[in-house]
Design a protein around this motif. Structure first.
Motif, mmCIF file in Angstrom:
data_model
loop_
_atom_site.group_PDB
_atom_site.id
_atom_site.type_symbol
_atom_site.label_atom_id
_atom_site.label_comp_id
_atom_site.label_asym_id
_atom_site.label_seq_id
_atom_site.Cartn_x
_atom_site.Cartn_y
_atom_site.Cartn_z
ATOM 1 N N UNK A 110 27.334 50.502 43.470
ATOM 2 C CA UNK A 110 27.849 51.198 42.033
ATOM 3 C C UNK A 110 29.479 50.614 42.009
ATOM 4 N N UNK A 111 30.164 50.748 42.844
ATOM 5 C CA UNK A 111 31.516 50.427 42.898
ATOM 6 C C UNK A 111 31.617 48.919 42.533
ATOM 7 N N UNK A 112 30.932 48.111 43.033
ATOM 8 C CA UNK A 112 31.068 46.732 42.696
ATOM 9 C C UNK A 112 31.184 46.479 41.295
ATOM 10 N N UNK A 113 30.606 47.291 40.164
ATOM 11 C CA UNK A 113 30.538 46.727 38.908
ATOM 12 C C UNK A 113 32.150 47.510 38.200
ATOM 13 N N UNK A 114 32.507 48.323 39.012
ATOM 14 C CA UNK A 114 34.091 48.671 38.458
ATOM 15 C C UNK A 114 35.313 48.396 39.367
ATOM 16 N N UNK A 118 37.840 41.803 45.793
ATOM 17 C CA UNK A 118 38.895 42.042 46.751
ATOM 18 C C UNK A 118 39.357 43.136 47.267
ATOM 19 N N UNK A 119 39.405 44.120 46.382
ATOM 20 C CA UNK A 119 39.852 45.624 46.516
ATOM 21 C C UNK A 119 38.671 46.000 47.166
ATOM 22 N N UNK A 120 37.676 46.320 46.884
ATOM 23 C CA UNK A 120 36.204 46.572 47.329
ATOM 24 C C UNK A 120 36.206 46.188 48.777
ATOM 25 N N UNK A 121 36.487 45.123 49.188
ATOM 26 C CA UNK A 121 36.380 44.382 50.631
ATOM 27 C C UNK A 121 37.433 44.927 51.169
ATOM 28 N N UNK A 122 38.592 45.253 50.811
ATOM 29 C CA UNK A 122 39.865 45.850 51.433
ATOM 30 C C UNK A 122 39.495 47.133 51.916
ATOM 31 N N UNK A 123 38.805 47.975 50.835
ATOM 32 C CA UNK A 123 38.694 49.357 51.443
ATOM 33 C C UNK A 123 37.542 49.439 52.295
ATOM 34 N N UNK A 124 36.750 48.614 52.283
ATOM 35 C CA UNK A 124 35.501 48.651 53.296
ATOM 36 C C UNK A 124 36.077 48.114 54.626
ATOM 37 N N UNK A 125 36.945 47.306 54.748
ATOM 38 C CA UNK A 125 37.706 46.959 56.008
ATOM 39 C C UNK A 125 38.235 48.184 56.713
ATOM 40 N N UNK A 126 38.622 49.056 56.096
ATOM 41 C CA UNK A 126 39.440 50.290 56.690
ATOM 42 C C UNK A 126 38.392 51.309 57.598
ATOM 43 N N UNK A 127 37.140 50.995 57.580
ATOM 44 C CA UNK A 127 36.035 51.601 58.294
ATOM 45 C C UNK A 127 36.400 52.101 59.692
ATOM 46 N N UNK A 166 43.615 41.447 46.728
ATOM 47 C CA UNK A 166 42.920 42.780 46.460
ATOM 48 C C UNK A 166 43.196 43.400 44.989
ATOM 49 N N UNK A 167 44.573 43.113 44.730
ATOM 50 C CA UNK A 167 45.084 43.977 43.493
ATOM 51 C C UNK A 167 45.321 43.125 42.367
ATOM 52 N N UNK A 176 38.441 53.530 42.212
ATOM 53 C CA UNK A 176 38.896 53.387 43.649
ATOM 54 C C UNK A 176 38.652 54.619 44.799
ATOM 55 N N UNK A 177 38.848 55.869 44.297
ATOM 56 C CA UNK A 177 38.411 56.902 44.858
ATOM 57 C C UNK A 177 37.223 57.168 45.323
ATOM 58 N N UNK A 178 36.272 56.767 44.434
ATOM 59 C CA UNK A 178 34.778 56.710 44.536
ATOM 60 C C UNK A 178 34.491 55.686 45.717
#
Length: 314
Positions: A110-114, A118-127, A166-167, A176-178
């Motif tokens: 869902x987030x990939x559409x919004x 780069x930003x999506x991958x960065x957030x996921x890398x914070x796991x 990413x930005x 981003x929060x989602x």
């Protein structure tokens, strides 16, 4: 020295001596994280190729889950490890599948559409940070100073790789929060999985249970999405990407459950460091994306971080 203090007035006391894993065991943990992270990198690349070729994600995931569940179940039958799930097993597999597998994946799709890639991958890398925080808060694992340093170094290095791109076109703050729900739900699932692992099941049995539960849960999701699976509509590249994605999923379930059982949730999450590095390699091989010297240096720091993170198994 004896592990007991034979003082007559105090009675025997066991001296708590921290035991580091042997070098062969450290090598196994290190190899498992490398293999899992490399598989993640190939999975991201094949998922991107599936998207470029127009493969419908929900229906493809359902078919992949059903096929893999069938293969894994057949292997359990041949090896004499087939088990009948109890209510306790069901109570374990349901939240694990929702949090670690389907829930996290749904947020990503869902987030990939919004949110930019780069930003999506960065957030996921914070796991690893979220897993580390939850494990520390609930004391589900023994966390040493070396392991803590490895986690922080790895997150910093992987962030350094992803930050430049990413930005470029920042997303809305709400999306981003989602997106942060993906690593958070996965982190909760990882810690839950490590803490409540059924003692009567081995890693292959747990992997099979997750796949079967994932397939069952994907049925209503696919029906609601309205997608249909038509292999005849696949291009050659789309079909190959789907097969590669399925292969990486199979390897992921086996390696991930083994690593979680042997090394703990924090260490298993460190595969994300390697996934970022592997993403650079596959991006160059498949999409012609040339990494910079800065990215290469940060990737080496990711490998160094992994060396510290394998300090001690959970």
């Amino acid at each position: 020295m004896s592990p007991y203090d034979a003082s007559p007035d105090s009675g025997p006391h066991i001296i708590d001596v921290p035991i580091r894993p042997s070098r062969p065991k450290q090598a196994v943990l290190y190899g498992l994280v490398l293999a899992l992270g490399t598989g993640y990198g190939l999975q991201y690349a094949s998922a991107r190729m599936m998207g470029l070729e127009g493969v419908q994600p929900m229906s493809a995931l359902l078919v992949i889950h059903v096929v893999l569940a069938g293969f894994f179940t057949a292997f359990l039958v041949l090896s004499g490890k087939l088990f009948v799930p109890s209510l306790r097993h069901f109570a374990f597999f349901l939240p694990v599948t929702v949090l670690v597998n389907l829930g996290q994946l749904a947020v990503e799709l869902i987030a990939a559409h919004h949110v930019p890639a780069g930003e999506l991958t960065l957030i996921m890398s914070l796991l690893p940070i979220f897993v580390f925080g939850i494990a520390a808060a609930f004391r589900t694992e023994r966390l040493t100073g070396r392991k803590t340093f490895g986690i922080l170094l790895g997150v910093a290095a992987s962030s350094a790789i992803l930050l430049p791109s990413a930005f470029g076109s920042p997303a809305q703050l709400s999306w981003v929060a989602f997106t942060f729900l993906a690593p958070v739900t996965q982190a909760i699932g990882l810690v839950f999985m490590g803490r409540y692992w059924p003692k009567d099941l081995d890693p292959l049995q747990v992997a099979t249970g997750n796949l079967v539960m994932g397939g069952l849960l994907m049925i209503p999701v696919t029906v609601v999405s309205g997608e249909s699976f038509d292999p005849a509509a696949f291009s050659a590249a789309g079909a190959l990407a789907t097969v590669v994605f399925a292969f990486t999923m199979a390897a992921e379930f086996v390696i991930f459950t083994t690593l979680l059982r042997r090394g703990g949730a924090v260490l298993a999450s460190c595969a994300d460091f390697i996934a970022v590095c592997a993403g650079l390699v596959f991006g160059y091989m498949l999409f012609g994306e040339v990494p910079t010297l800065w990215m290469g240096a940060a990737a080496l720091l990711c490998l160094l971080a992994l060396r510290f993170a394998t300090d001690r198994p959970a």
